[in-house]
Design a protein around this motif. Structure first.
Motif, PDB file in Angstrom:
ATOM      1  N   ILE A 105      -7.451  -0.001  -2.120  1.00  0.00           N
ATOM      2  CA  ILE A 105      -7.450   1.253  -2.902  1.00  0.00           C
ATOM      3  C   ILE A 105      -8.157   1.036  -4.239  1.00  0.00           C
ATOM      4  O   ILE A 105      -8.935   1.885  -4.687  1.00  0.00           O
ATOM      5  CB  ILE A 105      -6.000   1.765  -3.105  1.00  0.00           C
ATOM      6  N   ASN A 106      -7.915  -0.116  -4.876  1.00  0.00           N
ATOM      7  CA  ASN A 106      -8.580  -0.412  -6.155  1.00  0.00           C
ATOM      8  C   ASN A 106     -10.084  -0.593  -5.971  1.00  0.00           C
ATOM      9  O   ASN A 106     -10.887  -0.140  -6.777  1.00  0.00           O
ATOM     10  CB  ASN A 106      -7.992  -1.679  -6.778  1.00  0.00           C
ATOM     11  N   MET A 107     -10.438  -1.279  -4.897  1.00  0.00           N
ATOM     12  CA  MET A 107     -11.848  -1.547  -4.596  1.00  0.00           C
ATOM     13  C   MET A 107     -12.620  -0.243  -4.356  1.00  0.00           C
ATOM     14  O   MET A 107     -13.795  -0.131  -4.653  1.00  0.00           O
ATOM     15  CB  MET A 107     -11.845  -2.409  -3.313  1.00  0.00           C
ATOM     16  N   MET A 108     -11.907   0.755  -3.799  1.00  0.00           N
ATOM     17  CA  MET A 108     -12.543   2.014  -3.424  1.00  0.00           C
ATOM     18  C   MET A 108     -12.262   3.137  -4.431  1.00  0.00           C
ATOM     19  O   MET A 108     -12.536   4.311  -4.142  1.00  0.00           O
ATOM     20  CB  MET A 108     -12.040   2.456  -2.042  1.00  0.00           C
ATOM     21  N   TYR A 109     -11.657   2.815  -5.564  1.00  0.00           N
ATOM     22  CA  TYR A 109     -11.261   3.846  -6.528  1.00  0.00           C
ATOM     23  C   TYR A 109     -12.466   4.707  -6.911  1.00  0.00           C
ATOM     24  O   TYR A 109     -13.526   4.171  -7.168  1.00  0.00           O
ATOM     25  CB  TYR A 109     -10.666   3.187  -7.782  1.00  0.00           C
ATOM     26  N   PRO A 110     -12.391   6.008  -6.969  1.00  0.00           N
ATOM     27  CA  PRO A 110     -11.208   6.877  -6.802  1.00  0.00           C
ATOM     28  C   PRO A 110     -11.111   7.581  -5.455  1.00  0.00           C
ATOM     29  O   PRO A 110     -10.510   8.646  -5.366  1.00  0.00           O
ATOM     30  CB  PRO A 110     -11.457   7.905  -7.906  1.00  0.00           C
ATOM     31  N   TRP A 111     -11.641   6.999  -4.404  1.00  0.00           N
ATOM     32  CA  TRP A 111     -11.766   7.736  -3.135  1.00  0.00           C
ATOM     33  C   TRP A 111     -10.558   7.656  -2.230  1.00  0.00           C
ATOM     34  O   TRP A 111     -10.519   8.307  -1.194  1.00  0.00           O
ATOM     35  CB  TRP A 111     -13.034   7.279  -2.394  1.00  0.00           C
ATOM     36  N   GLU A 139      -7.238   7.739  -3.580  1.00  0.00           N
ATOM     37  CA  GLU A 139      -6.064   8.168  -4.341  1.00  0.00           C
ATOM     38  C   GLU A 139      -5.428   9.330  -3.567  1.00  0.00           C
ATOM     39  O   GLU A 139      -6.094   9.952  -2.720  1.00  0.00           O
ATOM     40  CB  GLU A 139      -6.503   8.646  -5.732  1.00  0.00           C
ATOM     41  N   ALA A 197      -8.018  11.048  -0.921  1.00  0.00           N
ATOM     42  CA  ALA A 197      -8.081  10.291   0.343  1.00  0.00           C
ATOM     43  C   ALA A 197      -8.508  11.196   1.499  1.00  0.00           C
ATOM     44  O   ALA A 197      -8.076  12.355   1.571  1.00  0.00           O
ATOM     45  CB  ALA A 197      -6.722   9.680   0.631  1.00  0.00           C
TER      46      ALA A 197
END
Lengths: 273, 235
Positions: free
Chosen positions: B97-103, B105, B109
């Motif tokens: 989730i952090n690696m892909m922030y903000p997609w 959340e 999502a």
């Protein structure tokens, strides 16, 4: 001279007194968290950022209403600055902080627009009647995007801006809830809820910035269009954003100019429990 | 000598009594409340030779206003799959989730596999997915709740010691559904759901003895087993 046992008794008494006094004091949380940079194509803009004093030191103080409750002091200011810095840096090709009249003159010709974020409202719920440590935080932000010409200094270190030169003015909401109820103190639970709310605010900003009508129009005139996927809850957020956004022409403010710290937005957080 | 010897016998008898008490407590501690579990599975396009060096991510749904899929439940399923087949790379949820922030959340999502296309339109996102070689995205939706509770317990402390007396009981129910997306084909390839419920008890005669029904643990094992069976080449 104090003998050994007497000294121990005094230290013990002092510790006990300290504990009793601590129990009477307010619970204080300085929000802290690790905020990841956004994974997105950078918008080709040099963005000036003005963090007002009240934004940088934003805090909420909630006085206990009854004997069973405790006073709360939640300081979000430094986390706000850290978070929005990370987000803006990841979203725009260059970000310049404008915090003084010197900084203003140094970047006058480079900056495309200046953004001024405000925390307009903050509310939270405390699980008073349950033993589950799940806190909820709602935040409402107001963002003002203004041209560099709109920012002035009056030689006394105070920056002011002319609201009639706003490019866009819109609000944005965010919500955060403590993700787990186990093994946490009240302070940790509040901190986690605030961090989740900040992340939500960032996600909302990142996905809606280009779709704010006034911003989109301005970007269009500059040929700076970045296609972003709409968020899944776009239908709700989109409508509220477009309802509350306004261009400088639509702005109802009649002030000639306003200081960035004394904006029409109420930057003082309010709480409700 | 005699006096010393009788002291020794009393000491030994005391030790034996304590030993028996501890053993009885341990036995009671091993007792668990009963749990009923039901698992439904509907999967297709199973990977016949496993997923190779690709990876899987298991994510919890957290966009509903009244519940959130627990982070520790997602971690439990991930651990279950890793333990069952260590060749499967299961990405850590929070890292992803952090690696892909903000997609990823709650508000951003993707809700269906058709939304992946919109994410992939962003070059940095597409590159990140390519780097992690994601093959399956598994969404878990549901939560564990307390259904009922009754009984009462009184505890007290006195100069001679402390103790509790009473009886308490409570029920828990879990309802989770896993939706498997094939990331390459951008299609849904299966749904597995599990419903578990159980009753926990806590009798207390001086010492409270919890007899806990592992409702969420059973749901994790049930769902983890089915997912492992789907993903693993060694089934």
């Amino acid at each position: 001279m104090i003998s050994g046992p007497n000294r121990l008794i005094r230290i013990g008494f002092a510790l006990l007194l300290g504990l009793v006094l601590a129990a009477c004091g307010a619970k204080q949380v300085v929000v802290q968290g690790n905020f990841p940079p956004p994974l997105m194509e950078k918008t080709p803009l040099t963005l000036g950022v003005v963090y007002t004093e009240s934004f940088k030191t934003h805090e909420i103080y909630d006085e206990a209403a009854g004997r069973e409750e405790t006073d709360w002091l939640v300081k979000t200011g430094s986390a706000q600055v850290e978070f929005w810095d990370t987000l803006f840096t990841g979203m725009f090709t260059e970000v310049v902080h404008i915090d003084s009249h010197d900084a203003l003159h140094a970047v006058e010709d480079e900056v495309d627009a200046v953004i001024i974020p405000y925390v307009e409202d903050l509310q939270y719920t405390i699980p008073l009647h349950t033993n589950v440590k799940v806190y909820e935080i709602w935040m409402k932000y107001r963002f003002r995007l203004v041209t560099m010409d709109a920012i002035h200094d009056h030689g006394n270190g105070e920056l002011t801006y002319n609201p009639n030169q706003s490019l866009a003015d819109w609000t944005l909401s965010a919500y955060g809830k403590t993700p787990t109820a186990f093994l946490q103190s009240d302070e940790e639970a509040v901190n986690l809820a605030a961090v989740v709310a900040l992340r939500d605010a960032g996600a909302n900003f990142a996905t809606s910035f280009h779709r704010v009508p006034a911003v989109a129009e301005w970007l269009d005139t500059r040929n700076t269009i970045t296609e972003l996927p709409a968020p899944v809850t776009a239908s709700v957020e989109e409508s509220s954003t477009s309802e509350e956004s306004s261009t400088s022409e639509e702005s109802s403010t009649s002030e000639e100019s306003s200081t960035v710290d004394e904006s029409t937005a109420d930057d003082e957080g309010t709480t409700s429990t | 000598m005699t006096i010393a010897g009788s002291h020794g016998v009393v000491w030994l008898a005391g030790q034996a009594r304590w030993g028996l008490t501890v053993a009885a407590l341990m036995l009671l501690g091993l007792l668990q409340g009963c749990v009923t579990a039901t698992v439904d599975e509907m999967t297709f396009l199973e990977p016949t030779e496993g997923i190779g060096d690709s990876s899987v991510v298991i994510l919890g749904r957290r966009h509903a206003p009244d519940y959130e899929t627990e982070f520790d439940f997602i971690e439990c399923i991930g651990d279950h799959i890793r333990r069952g087949d260590n060749s499967i790379t299961v990405l850590h949820e929070l890292e992803f989730i952090n690696m892909m922030y903000p997609w990823f959340e709650p508000r951003t999502a993707p809700l269906g596999p058709q939304d992946i296309d919109r994410l992939m339109a962003q070059e940095p996102v597409a590159n990140q997915f390519s780097n992690i070689k994601l093959e399956y995205m598994i969404w878990i939706d549901g939560s564990t709740i307390e259904t009922n509770s009754s009984g009462s317990m009184t505890c007290g402390v006195g100069p001679g010691g402390a103790g509790c007396f009473g009886f308490g009981t409570w029920g828990n129910a879990s309802e989770y559904e896993a939706t498997i997306w094939d990331f390459t084909d951008q299609t849904e390839v299966g749904r597995i759901s599990t419903n578990t419920s159980g009753q926990s008890y806590m009798p207390a005669v001086v010492v409270p003895i919890p007899i806990i029904a592992p409702v969420q643990g059973t749901a994790c094992d049930s769902l983890g087993d089915q997912l492992l069976q789907y993903l693993s080449a060694t089934r």
